[in-house]
Design a protein around this motif. Structure first.
Motif, PDB file in Angstrom:
ATOM      1  N   ALA A  95       1.000  -1.075   0.074  1.00  0.00           N
ATOM      2  CA  ALA A  95       0.027   0.009   0.014  1.00  0.00           C
ATOM      3  C   ALA A  95       0.944   1.329  -0.109  1.00  0.00           C
ATOM      4  O   ALA A  95       1.932   1.319   0.689  1.00  0.00           O
ATOM      5  N   SER A  96       0.399   2.167  -0.538  1.00  0.00           N
ATOM      6  CA  SER A  96       1.030   3.589  -0.559  1.00  0.00           C
ATOM      7  C   SER A  96      -0.018   4.752  -0.461  1.00  0.00           C
ATOM      8  O   SER A  96      -1.071   4.659  -0.882  1.00  0.00           O
ATOM      9  N   GLY A  97       0.574   5.993   0.171  1.00  0.00           N
ATOM     10  CA  GLY A  97      -0.408   6.880   0.020  1.00  0.00           C
ATOM     11  C   GLY A  97      -0.966   7.124   1.364  1.00  0.00           C
ATOM     12  O   GLY A  97      -1.611   8.130   1.740  1.00  0.00           O
ATOM     13  N   ARG A  98      -0.987   6.072   2.046  1.00  0.00           N
ATOM     14  CA  ARG A  98      -1.636   6.081   3.493  1.00  0.00           C
ATOM     15  C   ARG A  98      -1.063   4.832   4.314  1.00  0.00           C
ATOM     16  O   ARG A  98      -0.927   3.914   3.961  1.00  0.00           O
ATOM     17  N   THR A  99      -0.639   4.979   5.727  1.00  0.00           N
ATOM     18  CA  THR A  99      -0.122   4.026   6.571  1.00  0.00           C
ATOM     19  C   THR A  99      -1.684   3.168   6.673  1.00  0.00           C
ATOM     20  O   THR A  99      -2.615   3.404   6.654  1.00  0.00           O
ATOM     21  N   ILE A 100      -1.363   1.849   6.669  1.00  0.00           N
ATOM     22  CA  ILE A 100      -2.569   1.091   6.824  1.00  0.00           C
ATOM     23  C   ILE A 100      -2.711   0.481   8.155  1.00  0.00           C
ATOM     24  O   ILE A 100      -3.670  -0.536   8.226  1.00  0.00           O
ATOM     25  N   SER A 101      -2.052   1.141   9.091  1.00  0.00           N
ATOM     26  CA  SER A 101      -2.091   0.336  10.465  1.00  0.00           C
ATOM     27  C   SER A 101      -3.480   0.407  11.183  1.00  0.00           C
ATOM     28  O   SER A 101      -3.814  -0.378  11.919  1.00  0.00           O
ATOM     29  N   ASN A 102      -4.346   1.324  10.760  1.00  0.00           N
ATOM     30  CA  ASN A 102      -5.822   1.359  11.377  1.00  0.00           C
ATOM     31  C   ASN A 102      -6.657   0.879  10.246  1.00  0.00           C
ATOM     32  O   ASN A 102      -7.878   0.848  10.489  1.00  0.00           O
ATOM     33  N   TYR A 103      -6.264  -0.045   9.188  1.00  0.00           N
ATOM     34  CA  TYR A 103      -7.091  -0.458   8.385  1.00  0.00           C
ATOM     35  C   TYR A 103      -7.202  -2.126   8.482  1.00  0.00           C
ATOM     36  O   TYR A 103      -6.313  -2.821   8.729  1.00  0.00           O
ATOM     37  N   ALA A 104      -8.412  -2.672   7.904  1.00  0.00           N
ATOM     38  CA  ALA A 104      -8.348  -4.139   7.738  1.00  0.00           C
ATOM     39  C   ALA A 104      -8.169  -4.118   6.253  1.00  0.00           C
ATOM     40  O   ALA A 104      -8.391  -3.494   5.417  1.00  0.00           O
ATOM     41  N   LEU A 105      -7.479  -5.380   6.048  1.00  0.00           N
ATOM     42  CA  LEU A 105      -7.032  -5.704   4.394  1.00  0.00           C
ATOM     43  C   LEU A 105      -7.766  -7.008   4.204  1.00  0.00           C
ATOM     44  O   LEU A 105      -7.694  -8.041   5.206  1.00  0.00           O
ATOM     45  N   GLY A 106      -7.861  -7.108   2.995  1.00  0.00           N
ATOM     46  CA  GLY A 106      -8.594  -8.484   2.559  1.00  0.00           C
ATOM     47  C   GLY A 106      -8.089  -8.703   1.249  1.00  0.00           C
ATOM     48  O   GLY A 106      -7.501  -8.041   0.376  1.00  0.00           O
ATOM     49  N   TRP A 107      -8.241 -10.216   0.990  1.00  0.00           N
ATOM     50  CA  TRP A 107      -8.062 -10.789  -0.195  1.00  0.00           C
ATOM     51  C   TRP A 107      -9.109 -11.303  -0.825  1.00  0.00           C
ATOM     52  O   TRP A 107      -9.931 -12.076  -0.016  1.00  0.00           O
ATOM     53  N   PHE A 108      -9.452 -11.095  -2.130  1.00  0.00           N
ATOM     54  CA  PHE A 108     -10.480 -11.793  -3.022  1.00  0.00           C
ATOM     55  C   PHE A 108     -10.018 -12.273  -4.114  1.00  0.00           C
ATOM     56  O   PHE A 108      -8.888 -12.053  -4.485  1.00  0.00           O
TER      57      PHE A 108
ATOM     58  N   TYR B 144      -6.426 -12.731  -8.072  1.00  0.00           N
ATOM     59  CA  TYR B 144      -6.352 -12.432  -6.552  1.00  0.00           C
ATOM     60  C   TYR B 144      -6.292 -10.867  -6.758  1.00  0.00           C
ATOM     61  O   TYR B 144      -5.321 -10.314  -7.072  1.00  0.00           O
ATOM     62  N   TYR B 145      -7.113 -10.219  -5.793  1.00  0.00           N
ATOM     63  CA  TYR B 145      -7.003  -9.119  -5.418  1.00  0.00           C
ATOM     64  C   TYR B 145      -6.959  -8.628  -4.052  1.00  0.00           C
ATOM     65  O   TYR B 145      -7.620  -9.488  -3.394  1.00  0.00           O
ATOM     66  N   CYS B 146      -6.202  -7.611  -3.758  1.00  0.00           N
ATOM     67  CA  CYS B 146      -6.040  -7.223  -2.164  1.00  0.00           C
ATOM     68  C   CYS B 146      -7.063  -5.832  -2.170  1.00  0.00           C
ATOM     69  O   CYS B 146      -7.130  -5.266  -3.313  1.00  0.00           O
ATOM     70  N   ALA B 147      -7.681  -5.614  -1.040  1.00  0.00           N
ATOM     71  CA  ALA B 147      -8.311  -4.587  -0.900  1.00  0.00           C
ATOM     72  C   ALA B 147      -8.125  -4.191   0.753  1.00  0.00           C
ATOM     73  O   ALA B 147      -7.691  -4.814   1.485  1.00  0.00           O
ATOM     74  N   ILE B 148      -8.646  -2.849   0.720  1.00  0.00           N
ATOM     75  CA  ILE B 148      -8.521  -2.167   2.329  1.00  0.00           C
ATOM     76  C   ILE B 148      -9.796  -1.534   2.541  1.00  0.00           C
ATOM     77  O   ILE B 148     -10.507  -1.120   1.963  1.00  0.00           O
ATOM     78  N   ARG B 149     -10.043  -1.240   3.871  1.00  0.00           N
ATOM     79  CA  ARG B 149     -11.049  -0.781   4.332  1.00  0.00           C
ATOM     80  C   ARG B 149     -10.836  -0.216   5.629  1.00  0.00           C
ATOM     81  O   ARG B 149      -9.881  -0.861   6.475  1.00  0.00           O
ATOM     82  N   LEU B 150     -11.343   0.982   6.029  1.00  0.00           N
ATOM     83  CA  LEU B 150     -11.256   1.293   7.433  1.00  0.00           C
ATOM     84  C   LEU B 150     -12.082   0.673   8.572  1.00  0.00           C
ATOM     85  O   LEU B 150     -13.209   0.844   8.211  1.00  0.00           O
TER      86      LEU B 150
END
Length: 121
Positions: free
Chosen positions: A23-36, A92-98
């Motif tokens: 990930a770039s543009g934002r730190t992911i520490s507060n996010y959930a990450l998923g794979w689809f 396979y896709y990665c995705a991120i959500r707050l």
């Protein structure tokens, strides 16, 4: 947030692959990450997710074979896939959500471009 997935390729049945998503543009520490994943002619489906507290969710076909992990210092999420089967062939896709982990793709805000995994039988 931009997500860049990598690590896909061609592997024989029974083999392993490790997918990465940076990930770039934002730190992911507060996010959930998923794979689809999405196989040809099929709808996109949930594979696994990991929350900021390291709690994980897996779909049934991934349990015992796939492991999701994350590195906040590297701003990345990973999917270790073992004992691969021909039916695992998909993009396979990665995705991120707050917030917390989720299984529905509409819950995720940002998506990577996908990486192709092909398992030969």
């Amino acid at each position: 947030v931009q997500l860049q997935a990598s690590g896909g390729g061609l592997v024989q049945a029974g083999g392993s692959l490790r997918l990465s998503c940076a990930a770039s543009g934002r730190t992911i520490s507060n996010y959930a990450l998923g794979w689809f994943r999405q196989a040809p002619g099929k709808e996109r489906e949930f594979v696994a997710a990991i929350g900021w507290s390291l709690g994980t969710q897996y779909t049934d076909f991934a349990k015992g074979r796939f492991t999701i992990s994350r590195s906040n210092t590297k701003n990345s999420v990973y999917l270790q896939m073992n004992s691969l089967k021909s039916e695992d062939t998909a993009v396979y896709y990665c995705a991120i959500r707050l917030g917390v982990t989720a299984r529905e793709d509409y819950e995720y805000e940002y998506w990577g471009q996908g990486t192709q995994v092909t398992v030969s039988s």
